[in-house]
Design an enzyme around this catalytic site. Structure first.
Site, PDB file in Angstrom:
ATOM      1  N   ASN A   1       0.778  -1.236   0.023  1.00 20.48           N
ATOM      2  CA  ASN A   1       0.048  -0.134   0.033  1.00 20.48           C
ATOM      3  C   ASN A   1       0.756   1.292  -0.153  1.00 20.48           C
ATOM      4  O   ASN A   1       2.054   1.444   0.640  1.00 20.48           O
ATOM      5  CB  ASN A   1      -0.974   0.038   1.147  1.00 20.48           C
ATOM      6  CG  ASN A   1      -0.445  -0.178   2.595  1.00 20.48           C
ATOM      7  OD1 ASN A   1       0.536  -0.941   2.653  1.00 20.48           O
ATOM      8  ND2 ASN A   1      -1.077   0.449   3.363  1.00 20.48           N
ATOM      9  N   ILE A   2       0.321   2.259  -0.776  1.00 19.21           N
ATOM     10  CA  ILE A   2       0.995   3.600  -0.864  1.00 19.21           C
ATOM     11  C   ILE A   2       0.119   4.797  -0.592  1.00 19.21           C
ATOM     12  O   ILE A   2      -0.911   4.751  -1.335  1.00 19.21           O
ATOM     13  CB  ILE A   2       1.780   3.768  -2.076  1.00 19.21           C
ATOM     14  CG1 ILE A   2       2.281   5.166  -2.328  1.00 19.21           C
ATOM     15  CG2 ILE A   2       0.771   3.397  -3.399  1.00 19.21           C
ATOM     16  CD1 ILE A   2       3.148   5.444  -3.519  1.00 19.21           C
ATOM     17  N   GLU A   3       0.288   5.279   0.861  1.00 13.15           N
ATOM     18  CA  GLU A   3      -0.585   6.422   1.178  1.00 13.15           C
ATOM     19  C   GLU A   3      -0.244   7.593   0.615  1.00 13.15           C
ATOM     20  O   GLU A   3       0.838   7.954   0.239  1.00 13.15           O
ATOM     21  CB  GLU A   3      -0.923   6.172   2.735  1.00 13.15           C
ATOM     22  CG  GLU A   3      -1.319   4.898   3.084  1.00 13.15           C
ATOM     23  CD  GLU A   3      -1.641   4.757   4.709  1.00 13.15           C
ATOM     24  OE1 GLU A   3      -1.182   5.560   5.274  1.00 13.15           O
ATOM     25  OE2 GLU A   3      -2.308   3.735   4.869  1.00 13.15           O
TER      26      GLU A   3
ATOM     27  N   CYS B   1      -4.315   0.498  -2.126  1.00 11.06           N
ATOM     28  CA  CYS B   1      -3.964  -0.853  -1.489  1.00 11.06           C
ATOM     29  C   CYS B   1      -3.195  -1.513  -2.220  1.00 11.06           C
ATOM     30  O   CYS B   1      -2.866  -1.351  -3.350  1.00 11.06           O
ATOM     31  CB  CYS B   1      -5.636  -1.481  -1.607  1.00 11.06           C
ATOM     32  SG  CYS B   1      -6.758  -0.752  -0.413  1.00 11.06           S
TER      33      CYS B   1
ATOM     34  N   GLU C   1      -3.153  -4.648  -3.158  1.00  7.72           N
ATOM     35  CA  GLU C   1      -3.797  -5.549  -4.085  1.00  7.72           C
ATOM     36  C   GLU C   1      -3.674  -4.758  -5.258  1.00  7.72           C
ATOM     37  O   GLU C   1      -3.578  -5.072  -6.627  1.00  7.72           O
ATOM     38  CB  GLU C   1      -5.017  -5.929  -3.711  1.00  7.72           C
ATOM     39  CG  GLU C   1      -5.043  -6.967  -2.449  1.00  7.72           C
ATOM     40  CD  GLU C   1      -5.290  -5.978  -1.161  1.00  7.72           C
ATOM     41  OE1 GLU C   1      -5.000  -4.973  -1.129  1.00  7.72           O
ATOM     42  OE2 GLU C   1      -6.133  -6.667  -0.342  1.00  7.72           O
TER      43      GLU C   1
ATOM     44  N   CYS D   1     -10.091  -5.612   0.474  1.00  5.81           N
ATOM     45  CA  CYS D   1     -11.149  -4.687   0.887  1.00  5.81           C
ATOM     46  C   CYS D   1     -12.047  -4.724  -0.536  1.00  5.81           C
ATOM     47  O   CYS D   1     -11.861  -5.334  -1.452  1.00  5.81           O
ATOM     48  CB  CYS D   1     -10.759  -3.015   0.926  1.00  5.81           C
ATOM     49  SG  CYS D   1     -10.263  -2.475  -0.680  1.00  5.81           S
TER      50      CYS D   1
HETATM   51  N1  THU Z   1      -5.284  -1.773   2.602  1.00  8.26           N
HETATM   52  C1  THU Z   1      -4.605  -2.522   1.465  1.00  8.26           C
HETATM   53  O1  THU Z   1      -3.645  -2.213   1.381  1.00  8.26           O
HETATM   54  N2  THU Z   1      -5.536  -3.557   1.282  1.00  8.26           N
HETATM   55  C2  THU Z   1      -6.662  -3.774   1.744  1.00  8.26           C
HETATM   56  O2  THU Z   1      -7.236  -4.625   1.206  1.00  8.26           O
HETATM   57  C3  THU Z   1      -7.290  -3.131   2.778  1.00  8.26           C
HETATM   58  C4  THU Z   1      -6.446  -1.924   3.345  1.00  8.26           C
HETATM   59  C5  THU Z   1      -4.645  -0.421   2.952  1.00  8.26           C
HETATM   60  C6  THU Z   1      -5.180   0.881   2.758  1.00  8.26           C
HETATM   61  C7  THU Z   1      -4.546   1.749   3.785  1.00  8.26           C
HETATM   62  O3  THU Z   1      -3.358   2.078   3.340  1.00  8.26           O
HETATM   63  C8  THU Z   1      -4.203   0.930   5.102  1.00  8.26           C
HETATM   64  O4  THU Z   1      -4.415  -0.476   4.513  1.00  8.26           O
HETATM   65  C9  THU Z   1      -5.402   1.031   6.053  1.00  8.26           C
HETATM   66  O5  THU Z   1      -6.515   0.890   5.714  1.00  8.26           O
END
Ligand code: THU
Length: 149
Positions: free
Chosen positions: A45-47, A56, A58, A99
């Site tokens: 994941n990259i915020e 996310c 995935e 998600c």
């Molecule tokens: N996140 C994912 O990378 N994949 C998921 O299926 C659920 C959530 C990440 C998004 C965010 O950066 C962090 O987890 C918290 O929600």
């Protein structure tokens, strides 16, 4: 065979999660796609400071597979994650399940390939592992097949 593939995918996903850019949620996720020829494609994941732009793990992995022209080749995915602790450790006892948006993105790959996708979900501590078919995680999905109907 399937169990071994799952463990390998979870391990690859955990290695990817170590590179998560998650300074806001402090929750790292890694994803590892298994392609039909055995290739593993990972993502994390990259915020973003503009929170809603975050991607996310995935989604990142699927975009990478697509960049290689391999979206239709995905047969399985491993997903793992947990809270980022001191020193960058990743901890958690609950398996991470894709998600809703990521399930829909996986349906795109599944229908492109004409198959269901196996989803291996694990906790960061490795104690909890679940295996689901994508069709069970997102039943009655809308996908590219519907546009052809
Ligand atoms: N996140 C994912 O990378 N994949 C998921 O299926 C659920 C959530 C990440 C998004 C965010 O950066 C962090 O987890 C918290 O929600």
């Amino acid at each position: 065979m399937a169990a071994v593939a799952g463990a390998v995918l979870i391990e690859a996903a955990l290695m990817a999660a170590a590179h998560a850019h998650a300074p806001y949620s402090r929750f790292a996720v890694g994803a590892a796609l298994l392609l039909e020829d055995g290739t593993i494609v990972t993502g994390t994941n990259i915020e973003n400071a503009s929170y809603g732009l975050s991607l996310c793990a995935e989604a990142v992995a699927l975009a990478t597979a697509n960049t290689a022209g391999r979206l239709a080749d995905v047969v399985a995915i491993g997903v793992v994650g947990g809270s980022i602790g001191p020193g960058g450790t990743i901890a958690g006892e609950a398996p991470v399940r894709p998600c809703g948006r990521c399930r829909q993105m996986l349906v795109e790959a599944a229908q492109m390939g004409g198959r269901d996708i196996m989803v291996h979900c694990a906790s960061a501590d490795g104690a909890a592992v679940e295996r689901h078919m994508l069709s069970a995680l997102l039943p009655h999905a809308f996908g590219p097949d519907d546009l052809l109907a």
